[in-house]
Design an enzyme around this catalytic site. Structure first.
Site, PDB file in Angstrom:
ATOM      1  N   ASP A  23      -0.751   1.271  -4.913  1.00 22.66           N
ATOM      2  CA  ASP A  23      -1.596   0.189  -5.439  1.00 22.66           C
ATOM      3  C   ASP A  23      -2.946   0.709  -5.915  1.00 22.66           C
ATOM      4  OD1 ASP A  23      -2.351   0.608  -2.731  1.00 22.66           O
ATOM      5  OD2 ASP A  23      -3.241  -1.382  -2.614  1.00 22.66           O
ATOM      6  N   SER A  74       0.837  -1.203   0.000  1.00 19.22           N
ATOM      7  CA  SER A  74       0.000   0.000   0.000  1.00 19.22           C
ATOM      8  C   SER A  74       0.871   1.252   0.000  1.00 19.22           C
ATOM      9  CB  SER A  74      -0.954  -0.034   1.195  1.00 19.22           C
ATOM     10  OG  SER A  74      -1.891   1.007   1.115  1.00 19.22           O
ATOM     11  N   ASP A 115      -2.451   6.271  -4.606  1.00 20.74           N
ATOM     12  CA  ASP A 115      -1.330   5.634  -3.905  1.00 20.74           C
ATOM     13  C   ASP A 115      -0.760   4.495  -4.745  1.00 20.74           C
ATOM     14  OD1 ASP A 115      -3.383   3.796  -3.545  1.00 20.74           O
ATOM     15  OD2 ASP A 115      -2.908   3.383  -1.455  1.00 20.74           O
ATOM     16  N   ASP A 119      -5.655   2.042  -4.764  1.00 21.83           N
ATOM     17  CA  ASP A 119      -6.972   1.799  -4.184  1.00 21.83           C
ATOM     18  C   ASP A 119      -7.455   3.023  -3.406  1.00 21.83           C
ATOM     19  OD1 ASP A 119      -5.236   1.548  -2.025  1.00 21.83           O
ATOM     20  OD2 ASP A 119      -6.086  -0.329  -1.285  1.00 21.83           O
TER      21      ASP A 119
END
Length: 572
Positions: free
Chosen positions: A302, A143, A300, A304
């Protein structure tokens, strides 16, 4: 196993990754460094694995990934007899390698595995699990953690991150395994040839984008309003799909931050690539000064979660919090759908318990059911699943959490920065056509409902001693509930571990139906509040403060008093 013997076992067996071989040799004879890497093993939980990249049981490396995947394979076989798993990754260091290694383990266990040809956003992985009707999914990502971290998020067959029970079952399988001798793996090319590993076709990503585009509220409005955007993927996975969807909805001017455009797990221009913090957005803000766009978008690594900044009254750029963005998006979706007659009967909005209570006022205004869930987007996904089981998934309109995660639609079961970016641009265009900026929109909502200021504070407790202190603090608070926090009376207490809610005014006690969680919420007079919870991923106690004022200055004063009183109360 005694730590020195464990280290020697790795020296003997960890022979496939030159970086690990070099690291093992570099720490030879250094007891402190060896201890740090081997004193424990990364624990598999609802968020999967996360740790510093390197050698040892307490690090992210191919052997830890293989062991975890063997545990997942055993779980899938035990529960389903056979199955399929989808895997993807973001731009993290060694992320593609970890994906391949996980796929090889699954293939060796006879489990069909779908992998992506390149990095993809986390919500795409959730989509793939559902698209291919898999029994599990793996997303290799850490993340928004710093560059030295990598991780491994595990998903269930519904496309949500694993539940507590499923994660515990996988962990139980992992703990039975010797990290070297009990893990199956097979040659990658052989697995491809046998059809055990299959690359995802590009047409699947197109179908994902089609689902995103179906969530438009006012199709065509971006082209009509002629908005301009500065976008940064923060060297992560959002670059292609976010730009593609914005182009499809008619955003003609998309200025990408060049230093943060391409995938780069070193994150050299944003060491902490978290769109919640200003430092991560600095390059984007600099480009905003040059381009003067309507909006700054930052996803960000990833992809999400998404953070934004909007032009303020003085021409500078104002950072919008996750709560503010969630409130504006909810208001935009509800008001527009009501106006154009597409608002379903008994609409449902979902938020986490630590997210702003301003949303309660909006839902009351539009006669919309608001569901509060525990922290973690899987609980929002669970609400969608329960509606789907009743054939009522069309009632779900929007879900969000204060940490910049949003989802419109039911095509995935995780937060999705691709659809959120689309809706934010659409919302910007909608209000621009009315002569309003998003700064004016959020301020207008504050004027209508009161200024709700939400602040989060984290206090670190390192090591085993720190974990005990956190446990003691939560127990002490639970046993000695305050009558007030500062000058604000406590009117209600929600204890999610004891699963009860006590009204201190009437004395009534209600049972809480949410899953058990070590969280205490103190509801104060004036709609103010304090929520106390240990972090699920870091050694921290978090305080979530809600302060309500007549304006920003007043709300800040209320917040300061509640924060000071809370810290004194908890001994922080």
């Amino acid at each position: 196993m005694e730590i020195t013997k464990l280290y020697e076992s790795w020296c003997k067996n960890a022979v496939e990754d030159q970086d690990l071989i070099a690291e093992l040799e570099s720490i030879r004879g250094n007891e402190k460094e060896i201890y740090e890497r081997f004193y424990t093993a990364l624990k598999f939980g609802t968020a999967g694995l996360r740790g510093v990249i390197g050698v040892g049981t307490n690090r992210m490396n191919i052997y830890v990934v293989r062991q975890a995947t063997q545990g997942l394979a055993n779980y899938v076989i035990n529960k389903y007899g056979k199955g399929a798993v989808a895997i993807s990754h973001d731009s993290r260091i060694k992320a593609d390698l970890f994906m391949i290694e996980a796929a090889k383990v699954l293939a060796a266990n006879g489990i069909k595995t779908y992998i992506t040809t390149e990095l993809q956003p986390t919500p795409v992985l959730s989509y793939l699990v559902r698209y291919f009707k898999c029994q599990a999914g793996i997303m290799v990502t850490a993340s928004h953690n710093p560059a030295k971290y990598n991780g491994y998020k595990a998903y269930g067959e519904d496309g949500c991150q694993m539940t507590d029970n499923a994660a515990q079952a996988v962990y139980d399988e992992i703990t039975k395994l010797d990290i070297f001798s009990d893990v199956k793996t097979m040659d990658f090319d052989e697995a491809i040839e046998k059809g055990l590993i299959e690359y995802v076709d590009d047409s699947v990503y197109d179908s994902y984008l089609d689902c995103v585009l179906e969530q438009q509220v006012n199709p065509g409005i971006c082209a009509d309003a002629d908005i301009s955007v500065v976008y940064t993927p923060l060297n992560g996975a959002g670059n292609k799909l976010v730009r593609k969807v914005l182009s499809k909805i008619g955003v003609k001017e998309i200025n990408v931050v060049k230093e943060q455009e391409m995938p780069d797990g070193n994150f050299t221009t944003c060491p902490y690539p978290n769109p919640e913090i200003k430092e991560a957005l600095q390059k984007g803000l600099e480009l905003c000064e040059e381009k003067q766009p309507d909006l700054l978008l930052a996803t960000d690594p990833d992809s999400d979660r998404v953070g934004i900044a909007v032009k303020d009254y003085d021409g500078s750029y104002r950072l919008i919090t996750g709560n503010e963005d969630g409130v504006m998006l909810t208001n935009y979706i509800l008001s527009c759908k009501k106006a154009n007659g597409t608002l379903p009967e008994k609409p449902v909005v979902v938020k986490t318990i630590v997210s702003t209570k301003l949303i309660n006022k909006l839902c009351e205004k539009y006669d919309c059911e608001l569901k509060n869930v525990l922290t973690g987007f899987k609980y929002i996904g669970e609400v969608i699943l329960n509606l789907e089981k009743k054939g009522e998934e069309n009632r779900y309109l929007f879900g969000f959490e204060e940490s910049y995660g949003y989802l419109s639609g039911t095509y995935v079961r995780d937060k999705d920065a691709v659809v959120a970016s689309m809706l934010i641009c659409e919302m910007t265009a909608y209000y621009k056509k009315q002569g309003k900026s998003l700064a004016e929109v959020i301020d207008g909502l504050y004027e209508e409902f009161g200024y709700y200021l939400n602040q989060t504070f984290a206090f670190e407790f390192e090591g085993a001693e720190g974990m005990q202190k956190m446990a003691d603090l939560m127990s002490s608070t639970r046993e000695n509930l305050p009558a007030s926090v500062g000058k604000y009376k406590v009117v209600k207490v929600s204890d999610y571990q004891l699963k009860k809610e006590t009204d201190l005014v009437t004395g009534e006690v209600e049972q809480l139906t949410l899953p058990t969680s070590n969280v205490i919420a103190l509801h104060l007079e004036g709609d103010n509040g304090v929520i106390i919870r240990p972090s699920g991923t870091e050694p921290k106690i978090k305080l979530y403060i809600t302060a309500v004022g007549t304006d920003k200055v007043n709300a800040i004063a209320v917040c300061d008093e509640i924060v000071a009183a809370s810290k004194q109360l908890l001994g922080l």
